[in-house]
Design a protein around this motif. Structure first.
Motif: not given
Length: 1047
Positions: A171-182, A229-232
């Motif tokens: 579900e986490s396709d938004k970069k902002a959400v991905q950053g929060g999860i990380i 996605s978040w790191s690159a």
């Protein structure tokens, strides 16, 4: 079992349980709290160490009695501790992310073991009553196990829930959400986000093997996707350094606090949270929305703090600093781009690519600063580069240039500048690019340009633009490009100036819409376009179906538009298939109204166009014959219409007269209308009017007149012959045939006219003469020779039929000189050859009739006793001594005279009997009748028939005639055959042969009942002859007739 035995068994069980428990606790306690990264296993290990000390004291002799209660308690404790070994091993040996994935189940397992151990320890309370100190230790430990309440931390629980959702779906396709999860995951692991890569690799190692669940696999893949996605993070405008000569021209790398922690991109709208952390407004809002959507409290991604207040306060100071940094870098990048794009001396593909990348990022990420790019003249430099260095750049850099310009075209001023610089022409050129990407962005640019209504005409005027766009719109193999091209064309259709350009490439929808729904002036303009365009047949049919009614309506409702509408209808009528469409729409009454009521002096062009359009329509038979042609309900072939057309031949323009002649030809060409139109032309004194055009100097009118006279000659032959004699035109026709300048088409019509006219013998001799005869024979040979290797055209076929008709005139001539030429040119052979090589029924019919006339001529010569051969090779030699020879030539059984072999007058000696017999089997009734008529000439005389019976029977004449009679039905053919049968059934030998044919008898009886009056009479005579001469009754028709076996 005795009490002593029981006591011993309990004692053994207690000892075994104590030993097992001690060993298991040693395994647990060998790992200290420092070996665990998680609180639940550390706390459980501490309790286990206390349990180990208690068990060591209880193992001393005499401490615990050997009772069942003690045995039960110790076995329960041993089992729980053994279970704890596996759980603690997962905490210790598995990757930390794996533990997080299973954190709640693992913690719940330890909590349950603590509760079970507390219950088991409580069972030792009574047995330890003799040892109060140990009793208190066991009771305190049981209480601590019970009250331990092992729990995961709040952050661990949040991460656990997040990972389980990732295991259900990505579900986490938004970069902002991905950053929060990380960040949540890193905080739960107690590590920085950068260290997550190692932990994910360890998780991948843990999840190898067949026991991995689908949910675990999805979690692993999702974490890899999110972290990758978040790191690159893509480098943005401010992230990329450009190498330049001077430091003051270098871009400054962004400060760390310029980057949003969630997206790792320079912030555009920084905001501060309750936790005093700064984020990009859009990114943190995405994070909050995601938290609320999944039922968790919004947190600060960096600190993990649960936020009580979601207020986003602008970080004005940071925003100003970022804006200053961005502006400074943009200025550097614009300056550098100008250097790479404009300096010829430093031209390099790498530099151009960098410049285009930077301009693109400015346009996409800092759109408000795009004016700096525009004002710097970069658009002009890019356009110039595409014009002058297109091949050097290659498809990849051309595509990048188009992508950059496409991004900048979102700015209205930039788009207008591109159009002024001529970028539309370059975009059109790229529609032919080798790369699909290049074509895509060329289309994207044109789509943006086409939204400017004032520039649509400019795009349409670019060479090849509409052709390429139409081609791409119809290419369904590339649906994306097809849809974009279609959108460009639709935008262009909105402009009136583009309608004609679009129509040229087959895009007629705009034209048809305006033609049917536009204002009066617009509809006239559209009709003008249709009238003056060069259309394909498919286009003509499409326009006729969609716009035909509107054009026809304009003829009546819009006087100013009649000329335009007529021109359009004329253009559409040049397609044969449109005749039916236009007639069904009611075009004929509208056209005849203009043709017959418009004064020639007022609007001559209208009459000309109306006549020409009607001529196109009636040139295709089979649809207009039953359609109303005027407001009074007359048909085209009616007397009223024909007489009106004849009047126009004398009082209209030459162009109109030509069209009227074509109309009359079209009507006369219809089998349904020919008889009526011929009658009406005859009654309207039209023959004299039409004959005048045979000497017309204008070629088309003259040819049409010859064509019309040819068509009418079949019905009006006598009247035409009289008119041609009166006007001395017969000589004109002959002279034209002999004129080498006369066209083959004109000659074809003339020979057909002369063939159809009732020409007298004197006219054959005096007017046609021997010179024309030689021309006819030579031309016929040429026509036959030229058509052997290909299918005959209508003109060639008509020429052959007309030439045979002319030979028929000569074949019946009694003039000796003509007869000599007949023999000399082997007329008999010519006609026989035509029976074999001609495929059309009329040619075979005329060849058969020619043979008939030759045979009749021979009979006539025999009748008058002209036995002298004319010339010496004549067909009938005198029964006298010739050149002193004493031998007497044999007589022809038919003519009772000497007929030379290969005679051109005797059917028997000329070998024409068998071909004519075969011709009686033809599928065409007219051909069969002609064959019967020719053969009838050899059975006219009873004595001659008796003399030639054997020869004729060998040639199959009698059998073929009888068979044809059996198959024929009431009508002319039956009447002709029965007349011939009546002749040869007067011969006794033939009667004997055929009287036993019951099928023949039945056919005669049927003819007696249903035939014509003459047929009935002849059938009765034959039946009478068969009865009287045969003297036999009916026998089986299949019985061998015996006397002759060669039939």
């Amino acid at each position: 079992m005795t009490p002593t035995t029981t006591s011993a068994a309990v004692e053994v069980a207690v000892a075994a349980a104590t030993e097992t428990l001690a060993r298991t606790l040693t395994e647990i306690c060998n790992h200290g709290a420092e070996d665990y990264a998680w609180d639940p296993p550390r706390r459980f290990t501490a309790l286990a160490q206390r349990l180990q000390l208690l068990v060591a004291q209880l193992s001393h002799p005499g401490v615990l009695p050997s009772s069942p209660a003690v045995s039960t308690a110790l076995r329960g404790i041993a089992g729980d501790v053994s279970t704890a070994v596996s759980t603690l091993s997962s905490y210790r040996s598995r990757s930390r992310i794996y533990v997080l994935i299973h954190s709640l189940p693992l913690c719940s397992s330890l909590r349950s073991l603590c509760s079970s151990l507390a219950s088991s320890l409580a069972l030792l309370d009574a047995p330890l009553s003799l040892h109060p100190e140990l009793q208190k230790r066991a009771s305190d430990l049981a209480r601590d196990f019970l009250l331990s309440d092992l729990r995961v931390t709040e952050i661990e629980e949040r991460v656990y829930s997040t990972l389980q959702r990732e295991g259900e779906a990505w579900e986490s396709d938004k970069k902002a959400v991905q950053g929060g999860i990380i960040m949540d995951l890193a905080r739960a692991l107690g590590a920085g986000p950068e260290a997550l890569a190692d932990q994910i690799n360890l998780l991948r190692f843990d999840l190898t093997g067949p026991s991995i669940s689908p949910s675990e696999r999805r979690i692993l893949l999702s974490l890899e996707k999110i972290f990758g996605s978040w790191s690159a993070t893509e480098p943005c405008v401010a992230d990329r350094l450009i190498d330049v000569d001077f430091d003051e021209n270098a871009t400054i790398s962004p400060f760390k606090n310029f980057l949003c922690p969630l997206t790792k991109v320079v912030m555009k709208d920084p905001v501060v949270l309750e936790s005093l952390q700064t984020y990009e407004r859009a990114a943190i809002k995405h994070w909050f929305d995601w938290c609320l959507e999944h039922g968790r409290d919004p947190t600060c991604p960096v600190t993990g703090q649960v936020l009580n207040n979601l207020e986003l306060k602008p970080n004005i100071g940071l925003a100003g600093a970022i804006e200053e940094w961005v502006n400074r870098n943009i200025e550097v990048q614009v300056k550098t781009a100008m250097q790479y794009l404009g300096d010829e001396s430093s031209f390099s593909l790498e530099g151009i690519e960098r410049a285009l990348d930077n301009v693109y990022r400015i346009s996409e990420e800092h759109h408000s600063s795009i004016y700096k790019v525009r004002n710097a003249g970069i658009i002009g430099l890019v356009v110039k580069m595409l014009k002058e260095k297109s091949k050097v750049l290659g498809s990849q850099l051309r595509t990048k240039a188009l992508i950059t310009m496409d991004s900048m075209a979102k700015d209205h001023e930039s788009k207008l500048m591109m159009l002024e610089e001529g970028l539309s022409r370059l975009a059109v050129r790229s529609l032919n690019g080798s790369s699909e990407k290049e074509r895509e962005y060329a289309l994207s640019l044109l789509l943006q340009f086409s939204q400017e209504r004032g520039y649509c005409a400019k795009i349409a005027s670019e060479k090849g633009a509409l052709v390429l766009l139409s081609s791409m719109a119809g290419n369904l193999e590339l649906p994306k490009l097809s849809n974009m091209a279609e959108e460009v064309l639709k935008n262009m259709e909105r402009e009136d100036d583009n309608v004609q350009h679009l129509a040229v490439v087959g895009r007629f929808q705009a034209l048809l819409t305006k033609l049917c729904e536009g204002s009066e002036d617009v509809r006239i303009d559209m009709a003008n376009i249709v009238g003056n365009m060069k259309l394909t047949n498919t286009d003509k049919e499409h326009i006729a179906r969609q716009g035909g009614r509107a054009l026809i309506a304009m003829l009546s409702s819009m006087p100013e538009g009649r000329a335009s509408s007529l021109q359009a209808l004329y253009n559409l009528s040049t397609l044969d298939d449109n005749s039916t469409i236009l007639v069904d729409f009611g075009v004929l009454p509208a056209l005849t109204r203009i043709l017959f009521t418009t004064r020639q002096d007022d609007q001559p062009d209208l009459k000309d166009l109306a006549a020409s359009t009607i001529s196109n329509i009636v040139s295709n038979t089979g649809h207009w014959e039953l359609s109303l042609a005027d407001d009074q309900g007359h048909l085209m072939q009616s007397e009223s219409i024909i007489h009106s057309l004849l009047q126009l031949l004398t009082n209209s323009s030459s162009k109109c007269q030509t069209a009227v002649l074509k109309i009359l030809c079209g009507i006369a060409s219809s089998p349904q209308a020919l008889e009526l139109v011929a009658a009406h032309i005859g009654s309207g004194n039209g023959i004299a009017t039409i004959v005048l055009y045979l000497e017309q100097s204008e070629t088309e009118s003259r040819n049409l007149a010859f064509r019309l006279v040819n068509l009418l000659s079949r019905n009006l032959g006598l009247a035409l012959a009289e008119e041609l004699r009166a006007s001395n035109k017969l000589i004109l026709l002959k002279e034209k045939l002999l004129d080498t300048q006369c066209t083959s088409g004109e000659k074809s019509e003339i020979v057909c006219i002369l063939a159809n006219l009732p020409i007298t013998d004197d006219e054959v001799k005096i007017i046609l003469g021997t010179e024309l005869l030689r021309w006819v024979v030579d031309t016929l040979k040429q026509q036959n020779s030229s058509s052997l290797s290909s299918n005959k055209s209508r003109q060639v076929r008509n020429m052959v039929e007309g030439l045979l008709g002319l030979l028929m005139h000569y074949a019946g001539s009694p003039d000796p000189s003509i007869r000599s030429l007949i023999q000399e040119n082997h007329f008999m052979t010519i006609f026989i050859n035509q029976l074999n090589i001609s495929s059309h029924w009329r040619a075979k019919q005329r060849a058969a009739l020619g043979l008939k006339y030759l045979s009749q001529s021979a009979l006539a010569q025999v009748a008058i006793g002209d036995m002298e051969p004319q010339p010496p090779r004549g067909f009938c030699a005198p029964l006298v001594l010739i050149c002193g020879k004493a031998s007497m030539p044999s007589l022809c059984p038919i003519h009772n005279a000497v007929c030379e072999e290969n005679s051109s007058f005797c059917l028997l000696k000329g070998n024409a009997i068998r071909p004519l017999v075969e011709l009686m089997k033809d599928n065409n009734t007219e051909v069969q009748i002609a064959a019967v008529e020719a053969l009838f000439t050899v059975v006219l005389d009873s004595q001659s028939l008796k003399n030639s019976t054997e020869e004729l029977e060998q040639l199959g004449l009698f059998d073929a005639a009888v068979q044809l009679f059996k198959e024929s039905r009431s009508g002319e053919l039956q009447e002709r055959v029965v007349a011939m049968m009546d002749r040869f059934f007067r011969v006794e030998s033939l009667v004997q042969d055929y009287s036993i044919d019951q099928d023949l008898i039945r056919a005669l009886v049927d003819a007696l009942k249903h035939g014509t009056t003459n047929t009935k009479r002849l059938a009765q005579d034959i039946l009478t002859n068969l009865r009287e001469l045969s003297g036999v009754g009916g026998r089986n028709s299949n019985h061998n007739r015996g006397r002759r076996t060669n039939r």
